[in-house]
Design a protein around this motif. Structure first.
Motif, PDB file in Angstrom:
ATOM      1  N   UNK A 121       0.851  -1.191   0.000  1.00 37.24           N
ATOM      2  CA  UNK A 121       0.000   0.000   0.000  1.00 37.24           C
ATOM      3  C   UNK A 121       0.883   1.236   0.000  1.00 37.24           C
ATOM      4  N   UNK A 122       1.070   1.889  -1.157  1.00 32.60           N
ATOM      5  CA  UNK A 122       1.983   3.037  -1.218  1.00 32.60           C
ATOM      6  C   UNK A 122       1.502   4.187  -0.338  1.00 32.60           C
ATOM      7  N   UNK A 123       2.447   4.777   0.382  1.00 36.31           N
ATOM      8  CA  UNK A 123       2.155   5.855   1.322  1.00 36.31           C
ATOM      9  C   UNK A 123       3.344   6.790   1.368  1.00 36.31           C
ATOM     10  N   UNK A 124       3.088   8.085   1.624  1.00 33.22           N
ATOM     11  CA  UNK A 124       4.175   9.051   1.758  1.00 33.22           C
ATOM     12  C   UNK A 124       3.754  10.154   2.723  1.00 33.22           C
ATOM     13  N   UNK A 125       4.747  10.712   3.409  1.00 33.31           N
ATOM     14  CA  UNK A 125       4.474  11.835   4.305  1.00 33.31           C
ATOM     15  C   UNK A 125       5.649  12.806   4.262  1.00 33.31           C
ATOM     16  N   UNK A 126       5.367  14.061   4.605  1.00 33.17           N
ATOM     17  CA  UNK A 126       6.391  15.096   4.587  1.00 33.17           C
ATOM     18  C   UNK A 126       6.116  16.084   5.715  1.00 33.17           C
ATOM     19  N   UNK A 127       7.179  16.457   6.428  1.00 32.04           N
ATOM     20  CA  UNK A 127       7.057  17.446   7.499  1.00 32.04           C
ATOM     21  C   UNK A 127       8.262  18.362   7.424  1.00 32.04           C
ATOM     22  N   UNK A 128       8.019  19.652   7.339  1.00 31.13           N
ATOM     23  CA  UNK A 128       9.127  20.592   7.230  1.00 31.13           C
ATOM     24  C   UNK A 128       8.790  21.939   7.859  1.00 31.13           C
ATOM     25  N   UNK A 129       9.844  22.644   8.238  1.00 30.10           N
ATOM     26  CA  UNK A 129       9.725  23.985   8.759  1.00 30.10           C
ATOM     27  C   UNK A 129      10.715  24.882   8.050  1.00 30.10           C
ATOM     28  N   UNK A 130      10.324  26.120   7.789  1.00 28.62           N
ATOM     29  CA  UNK A 130      11.204  27.047   7.082  1.00 28.62           C
ATOM     30  C   UNK A 130      11.003  28.447   7.633  1.00 28.62           C
ATOM     31  N   UNK A 131      11.952  29.327   7.329  1.00 30.52           N
ATOM     32  CA  UNK A 131      11.876  30.699   7.809  1.00 30.52           C
ATOM     33  C   UNK A 131      12.597  31.632   6.855  1.00 30.52           C
ATOM     34  N   UNK A 132      12.144  32.876   6.812  1.00 31.70           N
ATOM     35  CA  UNK A 132      12.826  33.940   6.090  1.00 31.70           C
ATOM     36  C   UNK A 132      13.563  34.805   7.106  1.00 31.70           C
ATOM     37  N   UNK A 133      14.765  35.238   6.765  1.00 29.66           N
ATOM     38  CA  UNK A 133      15.534  36.050   7.701  1.00 29.66           C
ATOM     39  C   UNK A 133      16.482  36.968   6.938  1.00 29.66           C
ATOM     40  N   UNK A 134      16.903  38.006   7.595  1.00 31.39           N
ATOM     41  CA  UNK A 134      17.875  38.964   7.046  1.00 31.39           C
ATOM     42  C   UNK A 134      17.480  39.449   5.658  1.00 31.39           C
ATOM     43  N   UNK A 135      16.207  39.673   5.471  1.00 31.03           N
ATOM     44  CA  UNK A 135      15.737  40.222   4.210  1.00 31.03           C
ATOM     45  C   UNK A 135      15.582  39.203   3.108  1.00 31.03           C
ATOM     46  N   UNK A 136      16.653  38.848   2.427  1.00 26.85           N
ATOM     47  CA  UNK A 136      16.566  38.007   1.232  1.00 26.85           C
ATOM     48  C   UNK A 136      16.950  36.550   1.483  1.00 26.85           C
ATOM     49  N   UNK A 137      17.196  36.173   2.745  1.00 24.95           N
ATOM     50  CA  UNK A 137      17.618  34.815   3.045  1.00 24.95           C
ATOM     51  C   UNK A 137      16.437  33.950   3.480  1.00 24.95           C
ATOM     52  N   UNK A 138      16.527  32.637   3.195  1.00 26.59           N
ATOM     53  CA  UNK A 138      15.530  31.668   3.644  1.00 26.59           C
ATOM     54  C   UNK A 138      16.241  30.360   3.947  1.00 26.59           C
ATOM     55  N   UNK A 139      15.697  29.604   4.899  1.00 23.50           N
ATOM     56  CA  UNK A 139      16.286  28.322   5.272  1.00 23.50           C
ATOM     57  C   UNK A 139      15.178  27.384   5.722  1.00 23.50           C
ATOM     58  N   UNK A 140      15.429  26.081   5.579  1.00 21.20           N
ATOM     59  CA  UNK A 140      14.432  25.112   5.980  1.00 21.20           C
ATOM     60  C   UNK A 140      15.038  23.785   6.367  1.00 21.20           C
ATOM     61  N   UNK A 141      14.296  23.032   7.186  1.00 19.00           N
ATOM     62  CA  UNK A 141      14.648  21.678   7.587  1.00 19.00           C
ATOM     63  C   UNK A 141      13.448  20.780   7.336  1.00 19.00           C
ATOM     64  N   UNK A 142      13.709  19.519   6.996  1.00 15.60           N
ATOM     65  CA  UNK A 142      12.582  18.624   6.791  1.00 15.60           C
ATOM     66  C   UNK A 142      12.955  17.180   7.056  1.00 15.60           C
ATOM     67  N   UNK A 143      11.901  16.375   7.281  1.00 15.48           N
ATOM     68  CA  UNK A 143      11.999  14.933   7.374  1.00 15.48           C
ATOM     69  C   UNK A 143      10.814  14.358   6.608  1.00 15.48           C
ATOM     70  N   UNK A 144      11.038  13.283   5.883  1.00 11.70           N
ATOM     71  CA  UNK A 144       9.991  12.689   5.064  1.00 11.70           C
ATOM     72  C   UNK A 144      10.129  11.180   5.072  1.00 11.70           C
ATOM     73  N   UNK A 145       9.088  10.500   4.629  1.00  8.37           N
ATOM     74  CA  UNK A 145       9.136   9.049   4.599  1.00  8.37           C
ATOM     75  C   UNK A 145       8.121   8.466   3.632  1.00  8.37           C
ATOM     76  N   UNK A 146       8.306   7.193   3.318  1.00  8.60           N
ATOM     77  CA  UNK A 146       7.379   6.499   2.423  1.00  8.60           C
ATOM     78  C   UNK A 146       7.390   5.012   2.743  1.00  8.60           C
ATOM     79  N   UNK A 147       6.391   4.327   2.222  1.00 10.95           N
ATOM     80  CA  UNK A 147       6.308   2.876   2.378  1.00 10.95           C
ATOM     81  C   UNK A 147       5.686   2.305   1.116  1.00 10.95           C
ATOM     82  N   UNK A 148       6.294   1.272   0.568  1.00 13.40           N
ATOM     83  CA  UNK A 148       5.789   0.604  -0.639  1.00 13.40           C
ATOM     84  C   UNK A 148       5.633   1.564  -1.810  1.00 13.40           C
ATOM     85  N   UNK A 149       6.496   2.557  -1.896  1.00 13.65           N
ATOM     86  CA  UNK A 149       6.383   3.571  -2.945  1.00 13.65           C
ATOM     87  C   UNK A 149       7.375   3.279  -4.064  1.00 13.65           C
TER      88      UNK A 149
END
Length: 325
Positions: A244-272
């Protein structure tokens, strides 16, 4: 000296007037064409990428023009508009660049109810991300088909449902539905359903003929410069291949110092799986980008991909230069 828009309108008006011999009809068509041209909005996106990967003792690298995308929208009145989207991706869509083309009746500020017909990305999935690479939820559920869709938009809810014909079917047999809730300026969430998840971009190449419905949900949280995205999508039954194919995604991001952006994430799947093989079971990483000009940005992403055995583990680094108008 007339500009290009004036010349085009005059030529179309003359053509219609000559063909029908009716000045009033030609004038009406001319007004519609002129309004459509005046309302024309377009956009261009270019993305060049360099990538390095290492799986076990094997390393690889590449440089590609990842994306050339052009979109155009025009409205001839308050309730009728058209959209065209062209997309070229190296090693992916080189032989067919027509990505979208559809007509919309209603919608917008004037009408809450709308109908849409043509080829477009069905409202199955949210897939919002700050990363260069696509989330696993998109890999599983993104679907672009010719379809007829009806919907309703308001300040706090968006509803859509439609039908389409599958790739190897003789009749229109597939349905989908989606609901987005705009709870506040800071919170958006939604649910969606697709009667056959085996028709999506990745699953349609597996040769599975049995229908297998899928469903998913997402939530986006906006907190000033911070954003959190979470999404889960899964088939409802065994796909007849490996589970049974499944997928998930979780992430957080932020904008800072005007033109900068950064993010972190974790993701997973099964039978994909896709036609190219099995997707990783887990992945985590980070991205940082800098908009060094109003229309251009550079980004650097690192992802650690974990398979079902240590031999499948991989490190992937991607550098992207993007230009957008």
């Amino acid at each position: 000296m007339k500009n290009a828009k004036e010349i085009l309108v005059a030529a179309l008006v003359l053509a219609v007037g000559s063909a029908h011999g009716q000045e009033d009809a030609a004038a009406q068509v001319g007004l519609m064409v002129e309004k459509g041209i005046e309302s024309l909005e377009w956009g261009l996106l270019l993305e060049a990428e360099g990538a390095y990967s290492k799986t076990g003792d094997t390393s690889a690298s590449d440089i590609v023009l990842a994306t050339v995308e052009f979109v155009a929208d025009a409205a001839v009145n308050d309730w009728l508009s058209g959209h065209v989207g062209l997309l070229w991706e190296e090693d992916s869509t080189e032989n067919n660049i027509l990505d979208e083309g559809f007509i919309t009746m209603g919608g917008g500020e004037a009408f809450a109810v709308f109908a849409q017909a043509g080829r477009f990305y069905l409202p199955v999935g949210n897939f919002e991300t700050a990363f260069i690479s696509d989330p696993l939820t998109l890999e599983l559920a993104e679907i672009n088909q010719s379809s007829v869709m009806v919907g309703y938009d308001s300040a706090w809810i968006s509803l859509a449902a439609g039908v389409f014909k599958g790739n190897d079917e003789e009749a229109v047999e597939n349905v989908y539905a989606a609901a987005d809730f705009f709870i506040s300026e800071r919170v958006r969430c939604g649910v969606y359903f697709l009667s056959d998840l085996m028709e999506t971009g990745s699953q349609s190449g597996l040769g599975i003929t049995e229908k297998n419905a899928g469903a998913g949900a997402f939530a986006n949280l906006y907190l000033g410069a911070f954003m959190v995205n979470a999404e889960f999508v899964s088939a409802l039954e065994d796909d007849g291949l490996a589970g049974t194919p499944m997928a998930w995604n979780f992430e957080g991001s932020m904008n800072f110092a005007g033109a900068w952006a950064a993010g972190l994430k974790v993701e997973g799947s099964d039978d994909l799986y896709s036609a190219d093989g099995r997707y990783h079971e887990y992945g985590f990483g980070g991205v940082v980008s800098y908009g060094f000009q109003e229309h251009a940005a550079i980004g650097l992403e690192y992802m650690r991909l974990l398979g079902d055995s240590g031999e499948d583990d991989a490190d992937l680094v991607t550098l992207q230069l993007a230009f957008e108008l």
